[in-house]
Each structure stands twice: as C-alpha cells, then as structure tokens.
Design an enzyme around this catalytic site. Structure first.
Site, PDB file in Angstrom:
ATOM      1  CE  LYS A 278      38.100  42.938  48.756  1.00  0.00           C
ATOM      2  NZ  LYS A 278      37.373  42.060  48.088  1.00  0.00           N
TER       3      LYS A 278
ATOM      4  CG  HIS B 199      34.741  47.450  40.645  1.00  0.00           C
ATOM      5  ND1 HIS B 199      35.500  46.965  41.478  1.00  0.00           N
ATOM      6  CD2 HIS B 199      33.832  46.359  40.089  1.00  0.00           C
ATOM      7  CE1 HIS B 199      35.688  45.582  41.417  1.00  0.00           C
ATOM      8  NE2 HIS B 199      34.714  45.254  40.850  1.00  0.00           N
TER       9      HIS B 199
ATOM     10  CG  HIS C  32      41.919  39.162  41.662  1.00  0.00           C
ATOM     11  ND1 HIS C  32      41.136  39.765  42.591  1.00  0.00           N
ATOM     12  CD2 HIS C  32      41.943  39.747  40.620  1.00  0.00           C
ATOM     13  CE1 HIS C  32      40.456  40.234  42.096  1.00  0.00           C
ATOM     14  NE2 HIS C  32      40.914  40.741  40.819  1.00  0.00           N
TER      15      HIS C  32
END
Length: 347
Positions: free
Chosen positions: A216, A289, A315
């Site tokens: 991301k 997931h 993360h």
C-alpha cells in the site's frame, strides 16, 4: 458546486461514467488500483441488479433496499458452499461482501449528488441495516495449529505429487495452487500484493530467496521466504509456470490456465481446492485475509519480535497488529504454565 438541473441519465450511463472516473483516478495515483476495481465492479453489479434502463434519479430508498437484498441472495462464484464431498453450489454473498457492496453504493451516490445525477441521495432512505458482526467471521479468523497444518500439508502434498500426464498441460495447476496457499499462510501478504507479484520480484541474496512485495501507498518490503516455500517456488518456476505461459503476461508470477495474471477473485477458489484435500477433522473454510490473520497470530504466539511481524505484513504502525492477532485455543493456559514470576513453575 452541484449543478442546478438534474441530468436524467440511466443507471447504466451513470455506472459507466462513474467507472471511468474511478479508473482515471487510479491511473493518476489518486486511488489505489484494487480499490478502483472494487468500486467499478460493485457499481456495474448495481446497474445490472437495479435495471440498467431505469433513470437513476427515479430510484427510491425502497429500490436500493431491493438491490441490496438481490445482491445478498446472489451466488458468489468465488466460493463454494461446503458439502460432505468437498463440492457444492456457489455460496451466497458473505456478510463482508454485503458490507463492501453497501459502502461502494454509498460512495457512488455521494458522487451522483455532486455530479447532478440525482436530487436526493436514496441511501439516506434505505431501511435495511447491516447485521452486527460480533467479531470476525469464522472464515476470517486465524486457523488453529491443526487446521493450518492440515491446509499446508495438503498444499505440500500437491506440490510433491507427480503430474497427471493424462490431463492437458494448461489444466495442471496443482503446483500453482500449492504455491498460492503456502505464500498466503507463511508470508501473509494482502491478496492484491500476491496477484501483483512478478517473477522479477523474487531474488536470492546470500543463499536466501527474498520476495520484494509492492504494498500500500507505494511502499515496498523485502521478505525472506521460508525454505519450504522457496522449494515449491523454484519447482513452480521451472516446471509449473511454463505449462501455463502463453506469452500474454510475461512478467506475472501466478498465471491462470488462459495464461493471464491470476485475478484477485480467483484466489479464494484456489484455497477452496486445496481445502478439499484436507482431512475433514482438520478442515475449516478460510479466506485469503483469514490466512493473513493466521500468519500474524502464529508468529506473535511464537514470541516473534512484533516489529519483525509488522515488517513482514507491511504495516506502518505496530498498533495495527492488534487487529490481526486472534486468540488461539490453549495459549493462555500455556502462558500461565511458564509464568515469568514463578520461574516457569506455574503448575
């Protein structure tokens, strides 16, 4: 500013325009490609269910309620309802899919108000309310040690089994399926990161195979692969992928039988095929997931450094790990047996 006159456009016309808009945002980097495709897919599904020839501004809250109900009853081609034989018809939409579809419609109608396609947002008159989830669904929770072992064992058996010479080469997907499950369970990538992986993203440094994951926000991370995953990856690259290669997606790691890059929606079907080979006593349905939850939960339960787990999962903040840490049976009892204040004599 909102246009003075509402445009009398059909549902299909507005869906097409909205799809062009979100894909343009994706091309400019204003919207993640995966998010844009989800919005586009959901809005095109909405047009199909609502009636493409109807005028968007004529839809009421009751009409949208009916669309939400139709979507909930719509078979999900990516998943199969469980059956004793491992087959079954396509399952209905999960609670998570229904919630995602509702969010997509909310975003669509907010834009429709600004664009002047509707006078009032019909989502404000919708009476159906999403069910309280009460925690993660079973398919999204981490697998137990026995369940994960059964799934990984089935994947490794598929990878080691000899090829079926009686089948067409483009139907021999066992190596690919095994690799998908092993990578999801051992490394815990997002499904979009897995399907975006290219062959060149894997490299060797000092005898260790690494995967450069593009995550991301344009962030990348280099994750070392466990040896069991590396072995299957190397066999797949040497023997499995060439069977599927049609020259259409020369860089993609994971290919469909048509030689195209494996789509996000195909990954659940891959998991379900491997699950069908697991002993029923150790079998439990799981989503991609859910396998990400499994990776995080078992690494943390094994007292792996939290920052290392954060980096594996991609993360930016340690606090995010709390959402991926699920409870495992017996772990509290095990922790109390080796209580640090009692010198390990917790009995």
């Amino acid at each position: 500013m909102r246009p003075t006159d509402v445009q009398r456009l059909t549902v299909q016309e507005t869906a097409d325009r909205y799809t062009e808009m979100v894909r343009a945002k994706s091309a400019t980097g204003a919207l993640a490609p995966g998010t844009a495709e989800v919005y586009a897919r959901d809005v095109l599904t909405f047009a199909e269910l609502a009636g493409p020839e109807l005028v968007l501004d004529d839809l009421s809250g009751a009409d949208v309620d009916e669309v939400l109900l139709r979507f909930a009853r719509k078979p999900d081609g990516r998943r199969r309802a469980p059956s004793p034989t491992g087959g079954g018809a396509a399952a209905r939409q999960s609670a998570a899919s229904q919630a995602r579809f509702r969010r997509s419609l909310s975003a669509f109608f907010r834009y429709a108000v600004i664009a002047g396609w509707v006078q009032l947002n019909p989502m404000e008159a919708v009476t159906l309310r999403a069910k309280e989830r009460g925690g993660l669904g079973a398919r999204r929770r981490a697998l137990t040690t026995e369940q994960a072992g059964g799934l990984l064992g089935a994947a490794r058996s598929m990878a080691a089994a000899p090829a079926d010479a009686g089948r067409r080469s483009d139907q021999r997907t066992e190596l690919r399926d095994a690799l998908v499950v092993l990578m999801l369970a051992a490394v815990g990538p997002r499904v979009s990161e897995l399907t975006r992986a290219d062959v060149e993203h894997f490299y060797v440094n000092d005898g260790v195979r690494y995967w450069r994951i593009f995550g991301k926000g344009g962030r990348t991370r280099d994750v070392p692969l466990p040896r069991a995953v590396t072995r299957v990856l190397e066999v797949y690259l040497a023997e499995g992928r060439p069977l599927l290669d049609r020259g259409r997606e020369p860089q993609a790691l994971l290919l469909s039988w048509r030689g195209r890059r494996l789509a996000r929606g195909d990954v659940q079907a891959v998991i379900d095929r491997v699950l069908a080979r697991v002993d029923p006593d150790h079998r439990r349905g799981v989503t991609p997931h859910g396998l990400r939850h499994t990776t995080a939960t078992h690494l943390l339960a094994a007292a792996t450094d939290m920052d290392a787990v954060r980096r594996v999962l991609g993360h930016s903040d340690l606090s995010t790990l709390g959402r991926y840490r699920d409870e495992l049976p017996g772990e509290l009892e095990a922790a109390m047996r080796v209580h640090p204040l009692l010198g390990g004599d917790g009995d």
